[in-house]
Design an enzyme around this catalytic site. Structure first.
Site, PDB file in Angstrom:
ATOM      1  CG  HIS A  37      35.455   7.039  -9.678  1.00 49.17           C
ATOM      2  ND1 HIS A  37      36.456   6.359  -9.025  1.00 49.17           N
ATOM      3  CD2 HIS A  37      35.792   8.350  -9.619  1.00 49.17           C
ATOM      4  CE1 HIS A  37      37.364   7.219  -8.604  1.00 49.17           C
ATOM      5  NE2 HIS A  37      36.993   8.436  -8.939  1.00 49.17           N
ATOM      6  CD  GLN A  61      41.742  18.410  -9.537  1.00 50.06           C
ATOM      7  OE1 GLN A  61      41.243  18.561 -10.642  1.00 50.06           O
ATOM      8  NE2 GLN A  61      41.116  17.735  -8.567  1.00 50.06           N
ATOM      9  N   GLY A 148      30.349  13.571  -7.140  1.00 49.54           N
ATOM     10  CA  GLY A 148      30.077  12.889  -5.875  1.00 49.54           C
ATOM     11  C   GLY A 148      29.938  13.879  -4.729  1.00 49.54           C
ATOM     12  CB  SER A 187      41.711   7.332  -6.273  1.00 50.15           C
ATOM     13  OG  SER A 187      40.555   7.424  -7.067  1.00 50.15           O
TER      14      SER A 187
HETATM   15  P1  AMP Z   1      38.104  11.870  -8.432  1.00 44.53           P
HETATM   16  O1  AMP Z   1      38.519  10.820  -9.411  1.00 44.53           O
HETATM   17  O2  AMP Z   1      38.544  11.626  -7.034  1.00 44.53           O
HETATM   18  O3  AMP Z   1      38.392  13.272  -8.933  1.00 44.53           O
HETATM   19  O4  AMP Z   1      36.528  11.784  -8.370  1.00 44.53           O
HETATM   20  C1  AMP Z   1      35.747  11.878  -9.534  1.00 44.53           C
HETATM   21  C2  AMP Z   1      34.312  12.027  -9.121  1.00 44.53           C
HETATM   22  O5  AMP Z   1      33.913  10.881  -8.359  1.00 44.53           O
HETATM   23  C3  AMP Z   1      34.091  13.257  -8.225  1.00 44.53           C
HETATM   24  O6  AMP Z   1      32.865  13.861  -8.575  1.00 44.53           O
HETATM   25  C4  AMP Z   1      34.043  12.650  -6.852  1.00 44.53           C
HETATM   26  O7  AMP Z   1      33.295  13.411  -5.938  1.00 44.53           O
HETATM   27  C5  AMP Z   1      33.351  11.322  -7.140  1.00 44.53           C
HETATM   28  N1  AMP Z   1      33.624  10.366  -6.067  1.00 44.53           N
HETATM   29  C6  AMP Z   1      34.842  10.047  -5.563  1.00 44.53           C
HETATM   30  N2  AMP Z   1      34.703   9.184  -4.525  1.00 44.53           N
HETATM   31  C7  AMP Z   1      33.376   8.960  -4.387  1.00 44.53           C
HETATM   32  C8  AMP Z   1      32.596   8.177  -3.500  1.00 44.53           C
HETATM   33  N3  AMP Z   1      33.148   7.441  -2.539  1.00 44.53           N
HETATM   34  N4  AMP Z   1      31.259   8.201  -3.641  1.00 44.53           N
HETATM   35  C9  AMP Z   1      30.670   8.949  -4.621  1.00 44.53           C
HETATM   36  N5  AMP Z   1      31.349   9.705  -5.485  1.00 44.53           N
HETATM   37  C10 AMP Z   1      32.682   9.722  -5.376  1.00 44.53           C
END
Ligand code: AMP
Length: 279
Positions: A37, A61, A148, A187
């Site tokens: 993040h 989701q 990401g 996470s």
């Molecule tokens: P999330 O909190 O899992 O919904 O992720 C929020 C954003 O962070 C999304 O755009 C994910 O793709 C990105 N993200 C999560 N894990 C990673 C990672 N290891 N590397 C890069 N971006 C990430």
């Protein structure tokens, strides 16, 4: 850093920046923040005048209620990390701020990108993603939004949504950040014990091996290797695909630039997602 929970407070804060034509960067997250993040935040800071990060565990989701229930929540730690990393605004709404009583659920046809892979295995998931991201874009009105590549299909779905709704937000995809050893940061990794973290390395290792194989083999043969390698591991493979990066449809005989292998596997009851560009 300022923290807002209410939509109207956030919007009042952002209005003068918009009026002064400042570039607003936006990083939507579900919290339990990690280096992945923070890499999005860093990219946003480099390219924008002011950066907003949201932390909102979006119930719509999650197709699995126990996944939603077990999703880690640590808003104070997230606020500290965001502040230490130079975020300007944290948006921390409640479910009723994002989905007020008069909210009209969007149903978009983004076929084929929302139908394959996650679309098939997590019915309704992308409807939830499209609704939360379009609602957040409507609230924040960013110039650029950062996602990401770890969630490869999500980026394709959000690009398709932004185009279809003509939202005028530039979508920036950032590289996957990995733990030492290669496990994609997530996470959900907080729910893996040390032994499971080691077992989960097979995902990255087999993707790397598939990338090597892709130099001399067809997509079909490369995919067969990947399925075999993961099938023999202690993980439970949900799916593996080698896809066209635009349509996300499977490749069989011919490679095209950007061809990507996508994998989902369970380690215990933790669902892990990863991908790698092969060509
Ligand atoms: P999330 O909190 O899992 O919904 O992720 C929020 C954003 O962070 C999304 O755009 C994910 O793709 C990105 N993200 C999560 N894990 C990673 C990672 N290891 N590397 C890069 N971006 C990430």
């Amino acid at each position: 850093m300022v923290i807002y929970k209410r939509v109207s407070d956030l919007q009042s804060f952002l209005t003068p920046y918009k009026e002064a034509n400042k570039k607003i960067g936006f990083v939507p997250t579900m919290g339990a923040l990690h280096e992945g993040h923070l890499s999005l935040l860093k990219a946003a800071k480099q390219e924008c005048d002011i950066v907003v990060a949201s932390v909102f565990v979006n119930p719509t989701q999650f197709n699995n209620p126990s996944d939603l229930e077990k999703y880690p929540r640590m808003p104070q730690k997230d606020a500290d990390l965001l502040e230490q990393n130079g975020c300007d605004v944290m948006f921390l709404p409640e479910v009723e701020d994002i989905y007020p009583a008069q909210y009209q659920t969007l149903h978009l046809d983004l076929s084929p990108v929302d139908e394959v892979m996650e679309g098939k295995y997590r019915p309704g998931h992308f409807d939830g993603v499209v609704n939360v991201v379009s609602r957040l874009f409507d609230i924040v009105q960013p110039n650029k939004a950062y996602f990401g590549r770890k969630d490869f299909q999500q980026v394709a779905v959000i690009r398709a949504m932004t185009k279809k709704l003509n939202l005028g937000v530039e979508i920036i995809a950032c590289d996957t950040v990995r733990e030492e050893g290669g496990l994609a940061m997530s996470s959900r990794n907080l729910r893996l014990n040390e032994a499971q973290k080691k077992e989960a390395l097979v995902i990255y290792q087999s993707l790397i091996q598939a990338k090597k194989m892709a130099q001399e083999n067809s997509p079909t043969t490369t995919l067969a290797y990947l399925i075999d390698a993961l099938g023999q591991s202690t993980l439970e493979l949900e799916y593996a695909e080698v896809v066209n990066p635009e349509t996300l449809l499977p490749l069989t005989d011919e490679w095209i630039d950007g061809a990507t292998a996508c994998v989902v596997a369970y380690c215990g009851d933790v669902r892990l997602i990863d991908n790698m560009e092969l060509i």
